[in-house]
Structures are given as C-alpha cells and as structure tokens.
Design a protein around this motif. Structure first.
Motif, PDB file in Angstrom:
ATOM      1  N   ARG A 406      13.582   4.624  12.540  1.00 50.49           N
ATOM      2  CA  ARG A 406      12.988   3.512  11.801  1.00 50.49           C
ATOM      3  C   ARG A 406      11.620   3.197  12.400  1.00 50.49           C
ATOM      4  O   ARG A 406      11.491   2.954  13.597  1.00 50.49           O
ATOM      5  CB  ARG A 406      13.868   2.268  11.874  1.00 50.49           C
ATOM      6  CG  ARG A 406      13.274   1.062  11.115  1.00 50.49           C
ATOM      7  CD  ARG A 406      14.066  -0.207  11.387  1.00 50.49           C
ATOM      8  NE  ARG A 406      15.385  -0.154  10.783  1.00 50.49           N
ATOM      9  CZ  ARG A 406      15.644  -0.513   9.518  1.00 50.49           C
ATOM     10  NH1 ARG A 406      14.669  -0.931   8.732  1.00 50.49           N
ATOM     11  NH2 ARG A 406      16.873  -0.446   9.058  1.00 50.49           N
ATOM     12  N   PRO A 408       8.269   0.986  13.189  1.00 52.74           N
ATOM     13  CA  PRO A 408       8.060  -0.449  13.405  1.00 52.74           C
ATOM     14  C   PRO A 408       7.457  -1.149  12.188  1.00 52.74           C
ATOM     15  O   PRO A 408       7.767  -2.309  11.919  1.00 52.74           O
ATOM     16  CB  PRO A 408       7.100  -0.495  14.602  1.00 52.74           C
ATOM     17  CG  PRO A 408       7.270   0.826  15.285  1.00 52.74           C
ATOM     18  CD  PRO A 408       7.571   1.802  14.197  1.00 52.74           C
ATOM     19  N   HIS A 409       6.616  -0.441  11.453  1.00 54.84           N
ATOM     20  CA  HIS A 409       6.011  -0.974  10.231  1.00 54.84           C
ATOM     21  C   HIS A 409       5.340   0.190   9.505  1.00 54.84           C
ATOM     22  O   HIS A 409       5.250   1.305  10.014  1.00 54.84           O
ATOM     23  CB  HIS A 409       4.981  -2.077  10.535  1.00 54.84           C
ATOM     24  CG  HIS A 409       3.867  -1.623  11.433  1.00 54.84           C
ATOM     25  ND1 HIS A 409       2.751  -0.966  10.974  1.00 54.84           N
ATOM     26  CD2 HIS A 409       3.710  -1.729  12.777  1.00 54.84           C
ATOM     27  CE1 HIS A 409       1.953  -0.684  11.991  1.00 54.84           C
ATOM     28  NE2 HIS A 409       2.496  -1.138  13.097  1.00 54.84           N
ATOM     29  N   GLY A 410       4.839  -0.070   8.323  1.00 55.02           N
ATOM     30  CA  GLY A 410       4.142   0.969   7.566  1.00 55.02           C
ATOM     31  C   GLY A 410       5.082   1.826   6.749  1.00 55.02           C
ATOM     32  O   GLY A 410       6.295   1.608   6.705  1.00 55.02           O
ATOM     33  N   THR A 411       4.509   2.830   6.086  1.00 57.77           N
ATOM     34  CA  THR A 411       5.264   3.711   5.208  1.00 57.77           C
ATOM     35  C   THR A 411       5.240   5.137   5.727  1.00 57.77           C
ATOM     36  O   THR A 411       4.268   5.576   6.351  1.00 57.77           O
ATOM     37  CB  THR A 411       4.700   3.670   3.783  1.00 57.77           C
ATOM     38  OG1 THR A 411       3.304   3.981   3.808  1.00 57.77           O
ATOM     39  CG2 THR A 411       4.890   2.289   3.175  1.00 57.77           C
ATOM     40  N   GLY A 440      10.573   3.453   5.127  1.00 57.24           N
ATOM     41  CA  GLY A 440      10.248   2.986   6.464  1.00 57.24           C
ATOM     42  C   GLY A 440      10.840   3.851   7.567  1.00 57.24           C
ATOM     43  O   GLY A 440      10.852   3.435   8.734  1.00 57.24           O
ATOM     44  N   ASP A 468      -0.891   3.242  13.707  1.00 60.55           N
ATOM     45  CA  ASP A 468      -0.684   1.821  13.988  1.00 60.55           C
ATOM     46  C   ASP A 468      -2.019   1.077  14.029  1.00 60.55           C
ATOM     47  O   ASP A 468      -2.158  -0.009  13.469  1.00 60.55           O
ATOM     48  CB  ASP A 468       0.041   1.684  15.325  1.00 60.55           C
ATOM     49  CG  ASP A 468       0.342   0.245  15.682  1.00 60.55           C
ATOM     50  OD1 ASP A 468       0.832  -0.485  14.805  1.00 60.55           O
ATOM     51  OD2 ASP A 468       0.087  -0.153  16.828  1.00 60.55           O
ATOM     52  N   ASP A 471      -3.393   1.033  10.412  1.00 61.04           N
ATOM     53  CA  ASP A 471      -2.540   0.267   9.508  1.00 61.04           C
ATOM     54  C   ASP A 471      -2.706  -1.229   9.750  1.00 61.04           C
ATOM     55  O   ASP A 471      -2.787  -2.021   8.809  1.00 61.04           O
ATOM     56  CB  ASP A 471      -1.076   0.679   9.718  1.00 61.04           C
ATOM     57  CG  ASP A 471      -0.172   0.185   8.601  1.00 61.04           C
ATOM     58  OD1 ASP A 471      -0.562   0.310   7.439  1.00 61.04           O
ATOM     59  OD2 ASP A 471       0.919  -0.309   8.912  1.00 61.04           O
ATOM     60  N   ARG A 472      -2.780  -1.612  11.006  1.00 62.28           N
ATOM     61  CA  ARG A 472      -2.959  -3.026  11.317  1.00 62.28           C
ATOM     62  C   ARG A 472      -4.341  -3.514  10.918  1.00 62.28           C
ATOM     63  O   ARG A 472      -4.514  -4.681  10.555  1.00 62.28           O
ATOM     64  CB  ARG A 472      -2.728  -3.267  12.807  1.00 62.28           C
ATOM     65  CG  ARG A 472      -1.280  -3.095  13.242  1.00 62.28           C
ATOM     66  CD  ARG A 472      -1.094  -3.439  14.705  1.00 62.28           C
ATOM     67  NE  ARG A 472       0.268  -3.195  15.137  1.00 62.28           N
ATOM     68  CZ  ARG A 472       1.279  -4.037  14.957  1.00 62.28           C
ATOM     69  NH1 ARG A 472       1.062  -5.187  14.314  1.00 62.28           N
ATOM     70  NH2 ARG A 472       2.482  -3.758  15.383  1.00 62.28           N
TER      71      ARG A 472
END
Length: 498
Positions: A406, A408-411, A440, A468, A471-472
């Motif tokens: 999994r 932490p975030h994003g696609t 995810g 990361d 994306d952030r």
C-alpha cells in the motif's frame, strides 16, 4: 488497443523523454496497435499517467504532428492520422466507458531496457525440473515417441496423475473430469470463450489476475467486481453473485495479488450459497501449492453444485516454461471444452506433459522446498522494505510469491512508470483491478535472489522519493533517465531484461 499498453516500455528508447515517447507512439502506429482514427489521451492526462511533465507529451505530440503521424483539432483532441475521428476508434469499451489501463504488466515483458524485474510473479526453476528432464530417456521416451503426438484431452497418464492429486487432497475426481490445457491462461481462455456470450456479466474479485482481466476486457460482456473472498470473507461475494447473476465468476482462493488464503468457513458459506446458481464459478488454484501453511481445501469439495470449475497449472510451483495446466469440471463441460481446445491447438505438447507426470509424483517434496525458500526470502525482504520504503505497508503473505504494497499516497500507475525509469519494474495495482480499487497499491515479487531483490527495492525507494516530492508539490517528475550498471546487476547470477 489501449494507448498506455501500446507504448509500454517507451522510456527505454534513446534520447530525451519527449523523443522516446514519440518513437513509441510512432512504432505502435506502424505495428497497427494504434489504428487510424484512434484518439490519444489529452496532454495533461497522458503526462499524469506516465509520470512526466506535460511538456514531454506536448513535445512528443508536436513532433508526431509535424511527421504526419498525428492530427489535432481544437475542441476535438488528437488522433492517429489516416481516418476521421469517430466513436468506433475512441478507445472506449463495448459499454461506452473509457477503456481501462493495460491489464497485463507490460513492464514485466519489456526487453528494451536493463531493469530489475519485480513485476513477474515467479520463482527460479525448481531443481526437480532439471532432474526430470534427465529422467525422460530410455523406455519412457521410446513409448512416448511411438504415439501420434496429438492428445486433445491430454496424455492419459497426466490426466490420471491430476485426478489422483485432486482425490488425495480431498476432492474425489475421475479421469473423465480432467482436461489438460496449455497453461493456466488457455484454461481461462477456453472457459471464458465457452461460458460467456454477448451481454453476459462476469464477476471478478478486486484485485484479481491480470490474465483474466485481459480476456474479459476483450469480450462484449459486462465486467463487475467485488472485494476478494480471501480478504473480505464470503458475504460481499455472495451478495455480488445474487445482485449481478453472473454467467461466470472468477476466484483466486490462495495466493492472489494480496497473498491471502481463503478461510474454510468462508468456502463452506460460499459453497452453500451456490445451490441453485446457474453461472459457472471458476476457482484458480495455480498458487495453492505455494501456501506457507496447510493446504487449503478446494471450493468444489465444499459444495454440492456442479457449477464449480477448478483450474491449476505447473507454472508457479515448478517452472513457467512447462506451459501445462488443467481444468477439473463435470464430464459434460469437459467434453465441450475439449472440442474448443482441439480448435485452438490440437493438444498440449507431449514432452511437457510427460515431464509433468514425473514431477507431480514429487510434488510434496517440491512443495516443502518451495515453502522453505519463500520463508527465507520473506525474512530477507522485510528489513529491506522497511529501510527503503518506510511509508509503505503490507501484510505478510500466506501463499504465493508477491507482496501487495500500500502506497502512502498517490496513484500506482504513474509511480510504476516512474519506477521503470529508475530501473525497476513493478505492477501497478490498477492493472489488477476491474474498477480501480487497487490504485493505491503496487505488487512486487520477492522471488528473486535476495541481493537482486534488495537492489530492486533500493531503486524503488529512490523512485518513491522522486514521486513523493513531485506529488506533494502538485507537479510532474523531471525528465530524466536512470543509470544502470549491467555488469553489477548480472553479478547476482540472474538474467535481467536487456
């Protein structure tokens, strides 16, 4: 063909990224994968899917327009030259919805770049396979070569061995209930082709096998999904069957993408609910013998319904190169499937079947060896993942050779594409998902030698830092390529792509 699938491996081309992408699109057009009139994604959407800056896609489209490969019109988009834009070439499926991303993990099949392949779910060839090849001489080979070479139903000795294996493992099976296939994928192709017609509904778990998604998305059927039986229990599946009344339901009861094994209580619950259900339920057991605990029971042994079909293969436990699988079903269905198989290939190669007979006699020993191998590789993988992907979470698998990570975030799609440019191939979770629920997650294989796996995860960690950061920031990754030391990686003793 889906545009993302058609340009798979594009970043392995030489030159700046916009030129690499342009070359890949042009090559797809030349091959006929992208036909005249095929509409390409908008610049911003394709950039997001490929984890590149919008300028990369703009540059590629500009170059291809100047070469006459693409045509654009304000308000109408961009499409392959040679035909007017129309709905038939819009890249939409039979239900009018936009086509899903490529079902097959094309990163795992790429041969244009030197990458560490964490995408292909495999283990090194079992030692028993090499021993078996040497044992296929003498009287056994002479007896085999005296035959015609065609076996539409399968070599009788192998059908008997498979039936005996089912019976010994708690599912009484007669030889007439077994059809030998050319691998697990042919078993799926025969079943979907025979059991599904235009307008029918097929039900799959989410996540599921990329192979079955690839087949179903090519058919004029309605595709529905439900949470996995192993992960969510029996109730969601039973409700989905009642709601959708599928003509075919596909289940992976051990070692699917999530690495779980279905509980016996859930099998019993599903088995009871299948009474009176007309559709075929396909249980894929190809990873069953890679369970780290006791062998799970078969669904067909937990129901009185004759609609349950069990498929399996030699690939996961022994070696993918054998291309030998099987279907267990009621005798009437087996006969119909056999007629379809004759039209496909006249029969599975006898040498692979003869070797499979020899290997199945040693399955218990090989299973124990594989379980020890998997435990050792899992123990080596855990600290590497914690060190280089600290924000990722995963559950220790109960079966199979893959980890369901999994993010932490994003696609997952853009991240998997970016990972390729850092020199490592993984499977984006959305390519294993009928409805995008796996977006995810990424799937990685831990079956490589520990040193190679560790290097692949280190590269994946660097890709995540890049992803990361951008994306952030709400931007796209910089246009850059990766540097790979071919000799350093090959020193690990495996063959990599390239």
């Amino acid at each position: 063909m889906n545009v993302l699938e058609a340009v798979g491996g594009w970043s392995g081309n030489p030159g700046p990224l916009y030129q690499r992408l342009a070359q890949a699109i042009a090559a797809a057009v030349s091959r006929g994968d992208l036909t005249p009139g095929t509409v390409l994604p908008p610049e911003r959407g394709l950039a997001a899917s490929l984890a590149v800056g919008r300028s990369t896609v703009v540059g590629a489209y500009d170059q291809l327009r100047s070469q006459g490969v693409l045509v654009s019109r304000r308000g109408s988009g961009t499409w392959v030259a040679g035909a007017d834009r129309d709905a038939g070439a819009s890249g939409r499926g039979p239900d009018g919805r936009a086509s899903a991303p490529a079902a097959l993990p094309t990163a795992a099949l790429d041969t244009s770049s030197v990458i560490i392949d964490l995408a292909t779910a495999r283990l090194p060839t079992a030692t028993a396979v090499r021993e078996g090849v040497g044992a296929l001489g003498g009287d056994l080979m002479d007896h085999l070569l005296e035959r015609s070479g065609y076996s539409p139903m399968g070599l009788p000795e192998l059908r008997t061995a498979v039936a005996d294996r089912f019976t010994e493992e708690g599912l009484p099976t007669a030889v007439d209930q077994v059809l030998i296939t050319t691998g697990n994928q042919q078993a799926l192709a025969l079943l979907t082709g025979l059991c599904l017609g235009p307008g029918d509904t097929a039900l799959v778990e989410d996540p599921t096998s990329p192979g079955v998604l690839d087949l179903l998305r090519s058919m004029p059927v309605t595709l529905r999904s439900t949470r996995s039986l192993a992960g969510a229990g029996a109730d969601p599946l039973i409700a989905a069957i009642g709601r959708n009344r599928p003509a075919l339901t596909y289940l992976m009861t051990a070692g699917g993408p999530e690495g779980r094994v279905v509980r016996d209580t859930d099998l019993l619950h599903v088995g009871s609910a299948l009474a009176g259900v007309d559709g075929v339920v396909v249980e894929d057991t190809s990873s069953r013998h890679l369970a780290l605990g006791p062998l799970p029971p078969y669904l067909a042994a937990r129901t009185a319904s004759e609609q349950v079909v069990t498929i399996g293969s030699m690939s996961k436990v022994f070696w993918g190169g054998l291309r030998v699988g099987w279907i267990r079903a009621n005798e009437r269905l087996v006969q119909r499937l056999a007629r379809a198989k004759v039209r496909a290939d006249l029969g599975t190669p006898l040498l692979s079947q003869a070797l499979s007979v020899w290997l199945l006699q040693r399955l218990a020993q090989v299973r124990d060896e594989r379980a020890a191998e998997l435990r050792a590789k899992l123990a080596a993988a855990a600290p590497v993942l914690a060190a280089h992907l600290p924000g990722f979470s995963w559950a220790e698998p109960q079966a199979g050779v893959t980890l369901w990570l999994r993010m932490p975030h994003g696609t997952s799609g853009p991240f998997a594409e970016l990972a390729r440019r850092h020199g490592v191939a993984v499977v984006a979770g959305d390519s294993l998902s009928a409805d995008g629920a796996g977006d995810g997650f990424v799937r990685v294989c831990f079956g490589l030698p520990p040193a190679v796996f560790a290097e692949g995860v280190r590269r994946l960690g660097r890709a995540w830092q890049d992803h990361d950061r951008t994306d952030r920031a709400g931007g796209a990754t910089a246009d850059e390529s990766f540097g790979v030391s071919v000799s350093a990686v090959r020193d690990y003793g495996v063959t990599l792509h390239g």
